[in-house]
Design a protein around this motif. Sequence first.
Motif, mmCIF file in Angstrom:
data_model
loop_
_atom_site.group_PDB
_atom_site.id
_atom_site.type_symbol
_atom_site.label_atom_id
_atom_site.label_comp_id
_atom_site.label_asym_id
_atom_site.label_seq_id
_atom_site.Cartn_x
_atom_site.Cartn_y
_atom_site.Cartn_z
ATOM 1 N N VAL A 189 0.838 -1.200 0.000
ATOM 2 C CA VAL A 189 0.000 0.000 0.000
ATOM 3 C C VAL A 189 0.878 1.256 0.000
ATOM 4 O O VAL A 189 0.605 2.229 -0.713
ATOM 5 C CB VAL A 189 -0.941 0.012 1.225
ATOM 6 C CG1 VAL A 189 -1.590 1.377 1.405
ATOM 7 C CG2 VAL A 189 -2.008 -1.059 1.074
ATOM 8 N N PHE A 190 1.967 1.236 0.780
ATOM 9 C CA PHE A 190 2.853 2.395 0.859
ATOM 10 C C PHE A 190 3.523 2.660 -0.483
ATOM 11 O O PHE A 190 3.588 3.800 -0.956
ATOM 12 C CB PHE A 190 3.918 2.165 1.931
ATOM 13 C CG PHE A 190 4.391 3.425 2.590
ATOM 14 C CD1 PHE A 190 3.990 3.748 3.867
ATOM 15 C CD2 PHE A 190 5.214 4.308 1.921
ATOM 16 C CE1 PHE A 190 4.408 4.921 4.481
ATOM 17 C CE2 PHE A 190 5.646 5.474 2.516
ATOM 18 C CZ PHE A 190 5.239 5.784 3.804
ATOM 19 N N ALA A 191 4.032 1.602 -1.110
ATOM 20 C CA ALA A 191 4.677 1.757 -2.418
ATOM 21 C C ALA A 191 3.660 2.194 -3.467
ATOM 22 O O ALA A 191 3.952 3.031 -4.332
ATOM 23 C CB ALA A 191 5.339 0.454 -2.841
ATOM 24 N N GLY A 192 2.457 1.644 -3.406
ATOM 25 C CA GLY A 192 1.393 2.060 -4.329
ATOM 26 C C GLY A 192 1.044 3.519 -4.145
ATOM 27 O O GLY A 192 0.794 4.241 -5.120
ATOM 28 N N ALA A 193 1.065 3.968 -2.894
ATOM 29 C CA ALA A 193 0.771 5.381 -2.608
ATOM 30 C C ALA A 193 1.835 6.291 -3.198
ATOM 31 O O ALA A 193 1.536 7.400 -3.656
ATOM 32 C CB ALA A 193 0.673 5.595 -1.099
ATOM 33 N N ALA A 194 3.095 5.844 -3.201
ATOM 34 C CA ALA A 194 4.177 6.648 -3.763
ATOM 35 C C ALA A 194 3.982 6.871 -5.262
ATOM 36 O O ALA A 194 4.501 7.833 -5.823
ATOM 37 C CB ALA A 194 5.519 5.970 -3.510
ATOM 38 N N LEU A 195 3.227 5.998 -5.923
ATOM 39 C CA LEU A 195 2.965 6.125 -7.356
ATOM 40 C C LEU A 195 1.925 7.200 -7.662
ATOM 41 O O LEU A 195 1.789 7.621 -8.809
ATOM 42 C CB LEU A 195 2.473 4.793 -7.928
ATOM 43 C CG LEU A 195 3.430 3.605 -7.861
ATOM 44 C CD1 LEU A 195 2.727 2.335 -8.326
ATOM 45 C CD2 LEU A 195 4.660 3.855 -8.700
ATOM 46 N N THR A 196 1.189 7.641 -6.661
ATOM 47 C CA THR A 196 0.082 8.570 -6.905
ATOM 48 C C THR A 196 0.534 10.017 -7.068
ATOM 49 O O THR A 196 -0.188 10.834 -7.628
ATOM 50 C CB THR A 196 -0.928 8.529 -5.743
ATOM 51 O OG1 THR A 196 -0.286 8.994 -4.536
ATOM 52 C CG2 THR A 196 -1.430 7.111 -5.507
ATOM 53 N N ALA A 197 1.725 10.326 -6.585
ATOM 54 C CA ALA A 197 2.176 11.729 -6.534
ATOM 55 C C ALA A 197 2.428 12.309 -7.923
ATOM 56 O O ALA A 197 2.726 11.595 -8.871
ATOM 57 C CB ALA A 197 3.445 11.824 -5.694
ATOM 58 N N THR A 198 2.294 13.623 -8.026
ATOM 59 C CA THR A 198 2.707 14.369 -9.224
ATOM 60 C C THR A 198 3.435 15.626 -8.759
ATOM 61 O O THR A 198 2.941 16.337 -7.891
ATOM 62 C CB THR A 198 1.497 14.783 -10.090
ATOM 63 O OG1 THR A 198 0.902 13.626 -10.652
ATOM 64 C CG2 THR A 198 1.941 15.704 -11.223
ATOM 65 N N SER A 199 4.600 15.885 -9.315
ATOM 66 C CA SER A 199 5.363 17.077 -8.935
ATOM 67 C C SER A 199 4.882 18.269 -9.752
ATOM 68 O O SER A 199 5.285 18.455 -10.898
ATOM 69 C CB SER A 199 6.863 16.864 -9.168
ATOM 70 O OG SER A 199 7.564 18.050 -8.901
ATOM 71 N N ILE A 200 4.024 19.068 -9.161
ATOM 72 C CA ILE A 200 3.500 20.233 -9.875
ATOM 73 C C ILE A 200 4.614 21.232 -10.169
ATOM 74 O O ILE A 200 4.598 21.920 -11.198
ATOM 75 C CB ILE A 200 2.361 20.907 -9.056
ATOM 76 C CG1 ILE A 200 1.790 22.094 -9.839
ATOM 77 C CG2 ILE A 200 2.852 21.337 -7.695
ATOM 78 C CD1 ILE A 200 0.607 22.745 -9.170
ATOM 79 N N GLY A 201 5.622 21.293 -9.285
ATOM 80 C CA GLY A 201 6.717 22.233 -9.495
ATOM 81 C C GLY A 201 7.475 21.957 -10.780
ATOM 82 O O GLY A 201 7.721 22.849 -11.591
ATOM 83 N N ILE A 202 7.841 20.694 -11.006
ATOM 84 C CA ILE A 202 8.603 20.319 -12.193
ATOM 85 C C ILE A 202 7.757 20.452 -13.446
ATOM 86 O O ILE A 202 8.170 21.039 -14.453
ATOM 87 C CB ILE A 202 9.154 18.890 -12.040
ATOM 88 C CG1 ILE A 202 10.223 18.868 -10.936
ATOM 89 C CG2 ILE A 202 9.732 18.372 -13.357
ATOM 90 C CD1 ILE A 202 10.677 17.495 -10.541
ATOM 91 N N THR A 203 6.544 19.905 -13.427
ATOM 92 C CA THR A 203 5.676 19.955 -14.604
ATOM 93 C C THR A 203 5.344 21.384 -15.009
ATOM 94 O O THR A 203 5.418 21.735 -16.186
ATOM 95 C CB THR A 203 4.373 19.172 -14.335
ATOM 96 O OG1 THR A 203 4.689 17.797 -14.146
ATOM 97 C CG2 THR A 203 3.413 19.297 -15.509
ATOM 98 N N SER A 204 4.958 22.208 -14.036
ATOM 99 C CA SER A 204 4.568 23.578 -14.361
ATOM 100 C C SER A 204 5.742 24.387 -14.892
ATOM 101 O O SER A 204 5.574 25.238 -15.772
ATOM 102 C CB SER A 204 3.955 24.261 -13.132
ATOM 103 O OG SER A 204 4.850 24.215 -12.039
ATOM 104 N N LYS A 205 6.940 24.115 -14.370
ATOM 105 C CA LYS A 205 8.128 24.812 -14.860
ATOM 106 C C LYS A 205 8.389 24.457 -16.327
ATOM 107 O O LYS A 205 8.681 25.325 -17.154
ATOM 108 C CB LYS A 205 9.336 24.435 -14.004
ATOM 109 C CG LYS A 205 10.652 25.080 -14.437
ATOM 110 C CD LYS A 205 10.677 26.560 -14.127
ATOM 111 C CE LYS A 205 12.043 27.149 -14.364
ATOM 112 N NZ LYS A 205 12.078 28.606 -14.149
ATOM 113 N N VAL A 206 8.265 23.182 -16.665
ATOM 114 C CA VAL A 206 8.465 22.744 -18.047
ATOM 115 C C VAL A 206 7.406 23.356 -18.962
ATOM 116 O O VAL A 206 7.708 23.830 -20.058
ATOM 117 C CB VAL A 206 8.436 21.204 -18.143
ATOM 118 C CG1 VAL A 206 8.510 20.753 -19.604
ATOM 119 C CG2 VAL A 206 9.582 20.600 -17.363
ATOM 120 N N LEU A 207 6.154 23.356 -18.516
ATOM 121 C CA LEU A 207 5.080 23.953 -19.307
ATOM 122 C C LEU A 207 5.347 25.433 -19.567
ATOM 123 O O LEU A 207 5.115 25.927 -20.673
ATOM 124 C CB LEU A 207 3.734 23.782 -18.582
ATOM 125 C CG LEU A 207 3.122 22.390 -18.582
ATOM 126 C CD1 LEU A 207 1.934 22.343 -17.631
ATOM 127 C CD2 LEU A 207 2.686 21.990 -19.986
#
Length: 467
Positions: A189-207
Amino acid sequence: MTALQTIFQHSLSLNLESGLPLLATASETTASEADTTIILAGVLLSLVFIYFASKLGGELSKLVDLPPVLGELVAGVIVGISALHLVIFPETGAMASDSVVITILQQVVGLQPENASAVFASQSEVISVLAELGVIILLFEIGLESDLRELQKVGTRAAIVAVIGVVAPFIGGTAGLMLLFGMPTIPAVFAGAALTATSIGITSKVLSELGQLKSKEGQIIVGAAVIDDVLGIIVLAVVASLAKTGEVDVLNLVYLIVSASAFLLGSIFLGKFFNKSFVAIAQKLQTRGNLVIPALIFAFLMAFLANAIQLEAILGAFAAGLVLDETDKRKELDQQIIPIADILVPIFFVSVGARVDLSVLNPTSAENRQGLIIAAFLIVVAIIGKIISGWAIFGKEKVNRLAIGIGMIPRGEVGLVFAGIGAASGILDKPLQAAVIIMVILTTFIAPPLLRFAFKEEAEIVEETGS
């Protein structure tokens, strides 16, 4: 003693675990002030390495037609724990003796060996705080660049992307680890939870670098990433509760859901009344910073309030940017924030890369081999789970679904938080911890070039259709 040195001295006193006596005599005070000066020297030298790596990495990345933020991340890896040890942090398992900065301080400014650990911890803490300020400024800047009206238009679609982008990888990862690898429920469950995240900082900077932040796809990605961040906070609270007690605190879960929703909606609603007051205050002030200082006060206050109610500070900063985006002074304020972002944001991206330990990729270690196999599975689930979220977009309006899905892929610092908490709690063993870190590394690094490719392909198709 300067105010900054006083802060460093306070930080030093919190980190002295070597049994040193409290300040009492003049000679001891002098020694403490010397250590404080050395901490300041360490911070300054670390910043030299960070800015040099950031600029060099960004420029080289730009030369090969890749987003500069990717170069900053790679440069961070090179100067960090994986290679040169110019910028390292205690939480990665590094010791003072591993730090090039500490070695230089010992040779150049006379840092005593018995004080090295305390100085290392303190100067690392200062850099970490500056990095946190960097991501707060980044999200404030992104909020200013985002159009609230456009975000509201894509609100439903962004919510669908976010929910699917959380549920799909979580279920796929958790079920796969339990069924294919026979893993116990809580670590899975913990490892599965780690898959849910999205780094808005990195994505928004690239956009932003691609000029796609205000596009329909960019607005959906940013909106989904914000919702994803809220959902990620809730998921993190759940798995952290599991790690501590083996059971979920339902009341805390309900509190997080309600407080996160109320904070975002309340900020946007109250912002309509705040805008006029903000402009009036800015116009009455006559000294330098009459616009940017009140804006930063508001951004930091919102970040503090978010943090105070157990949400992420970056959520408050983003909300502050959205609110001020509606003012008549938005363009002027945006221009004044850029130099501040140029100073602080690189610290954040280089620090993210510097914390990545590539030794987990070494297949000669038996522990790493099992981790690599699990990592391969997690990477597939992590990528597919986010890409399919883009295909959940409905309606006849033409949007680049692939770009939306790819924009949700990078886990960045958010995934590292999950890995860190899991390791500290003992939930993640070495192979699983290595697998999660590898997943974070690859999803963070592959997303920027893939996102550029997705938008480039769309542009080429439009040109061919138009011709």
